[in-house]
Design a protein around this motif. Structure first.
Motif, PDB file in Angstrom:
ATOM      1  N   TYR A 204       5.138  57.791  25.798  1.00  0.00           N
ATOM      2  CA  TYR A 204       4.052  56.992  26.727  1.00  0.00           C
ATOM      3  C   TYR A 204       2.713  56.930  26.568  1.00  0.00           C
TER       4      TYR A 204
ATOM      5  N   THR B  21       4.030  53.309  22.445  1.00  0.00           N
ATOM      6  CA  THR B  21       4.512  53.870  22.022  1.00  0.00           C
ATOM      7  C   THR B  21       4.267  54.367  20.930  1.00  0.00           C
TER       8      THR B  21
ATOM      9  N   ALA C 177       3.521  56.722  37.724  1.00  0.00           N
ATOM     10  CA  ALA C 177       4.627  56.726  36.659  1.00  0.00           C
ATOM     11  C   ALA C 177       5.069  57.880  35.818  1.00  0.00           C
ATOM     12  N   ASN C 178       6.543  57.230  35.645  1.00  0.00           N
ATOM     13  CA  ASN C 178       7.053  58.539  34.988  1.00  0.00           C
ATOM     14  C   ASN C 178       8.319  58.605  34.702  1.00  0.00           C
ATOM     15  N   VAL C 179       9.393  59.230  33.871  1.00  0.00           N
ATOM     16  CA  VAL C 179      10.148  59.020  33.176  1.00  0.00           C
ATOM     17  C   VAL C 179      11.592  58.977  33.798  1.00  0.00           C
TER      18      VAL C 179
ATOM     19  N   LEU D 109      11.314  53.991  31.643  1.00  0.00           N
ATOM     20  CA  LEU D 109      10.036  54.068  32.702  1.00  0.00           C
ATOM     21  C   LEU D 109       9.835  54.028  33.706  1.00  0.00           C
TER      22      LEU D 109
END
Length: 286
Positions: free
Chosen positions: A230, A240, A267-269, A276
């Motif tokens: 991402y 993506t 932002a992070n997964v 996300l």
């Protein structure tokens, strides 16, 4: 059977009947109590899901650290870990707040990030653009009946650093003995994949691929099983990118996640890599 014997037999049978009835009642009450306790236990476990989210500071530590590149804690939540730009790994006790040990790597670190797909493992890039993977270990030992937690910070594969050629942030993913590196430099995405990447053994030659990107993206995150990337701009524009088994990147999807008047601040997964978590300028988290 005479009258005396019949009376004794009747008394014995009455006693056994009362005893059996008591045991059956106690057994039934025990079963119902167990079911009720299980029910209340499940409620106790599930109830926090319905509480409002909150962050509560637990402790403050006064450590003489110069802008750490990396912060983490052990899985047992007993020891804190920090890596500073001068290449020194610091470990401190979360309960005592005092530094336990520091370990120099012998080189300055320009970028550091956790390796996706594993824990307590970090991708490091030094000031010369060389790359290595280090892991923090916390061995437990017993001395005179006392439990002691040690600290080790060692290379995952080899002590030899690999020439990467860039000093920017490098994202890494390690899964099924396949180590994938992703670097975003300007408008280009560079992917390097090491196959047969087994712990303790040196890394073999990597396959390198690149992909031209329509813009400069501030966030680079791995998706599920390291097969997707991402790339996110602060304006919410998301790319993506899919990686095949060889590591060849292909643009899969492009979309905008935020309204025009908002920008991404973090932002992070989430666990699994399918979702996300975004914090944006409106003060909200999506």
């Amino acid at each position: 059977m005479d009258v005396t014997e019949r009376r004794k037999f009747a008394r014995r049978r009455s006693f056994i009947d009362r005893l059996t009835t008591t045991i059956v009642r106690l057994g039934g009450l025990g079963v119902m109590t167990s079911i009720a306790l299980i029910f209340f236990y499940l409620i106790w476990i599930i109830a926090p899901m319905f509480y409002p989210a909150a962050i509560t500071p637990l402790a403050t530590y006064q450590l003489d650290l110069e802008q750490p590149q990396l912060l983490d804690v052990s899985e047992s939540i007993e020891i804190g870990f920090a890596l500073t730009p001068d290449g020194i790994a610091h470990f401190w006790g979360l309960e005592s707040g005092t530094e336990l040990v520091s370990q120099p790597l012998g080189r300055s670190i320009s970028a550091a990030s956790p390796v996706h797909g594993t824990s307590a493992t970090y991708a490091l890039v030094d000031a010369n653009g060389d790359f290595n993977v280090y892991t923090a270990r916390y061995p437990v030992a017993f001395s005179d009946g006392e439990r002691e937690v040690g600290t080790r910070y060692t290379p995952l594969f080899s002590s030899d650093w690999l020439e990467l050629g860039v000093t920017e942030q490098v994202k890494a993913h390690w899964f099924l003995n396949r180590l994938t590196l992703a670097v975003h430099t300007g408008s280009e995405l560079i992917v390097r994949q090491f196959t047969e990447a087994e712990a303790v053994f040196p890394l073999l030659a990597a396959r390198t691929f690149s992909l031209e990107l329509p813009g400069n993206f501030e966030y680079l995150l791995f998706g599920p099983r390291g097969r997707q990337l991402y790339l996110l701009e602060t304006n919410g524009r998301l790319l993506t990118v899919e990686l095949d088994r060889r590591g060849v990147p292909t643009l899969l999807l492009e979309q905008n996640l935020l309204a025009a008047d908002r920008t991404v601040s973090a932002a992070n997964v989430l666990v699994g890599g399918y979702s996300l978590l975004l914090a944006h300028s409106s003060g909200q988290i999506t």
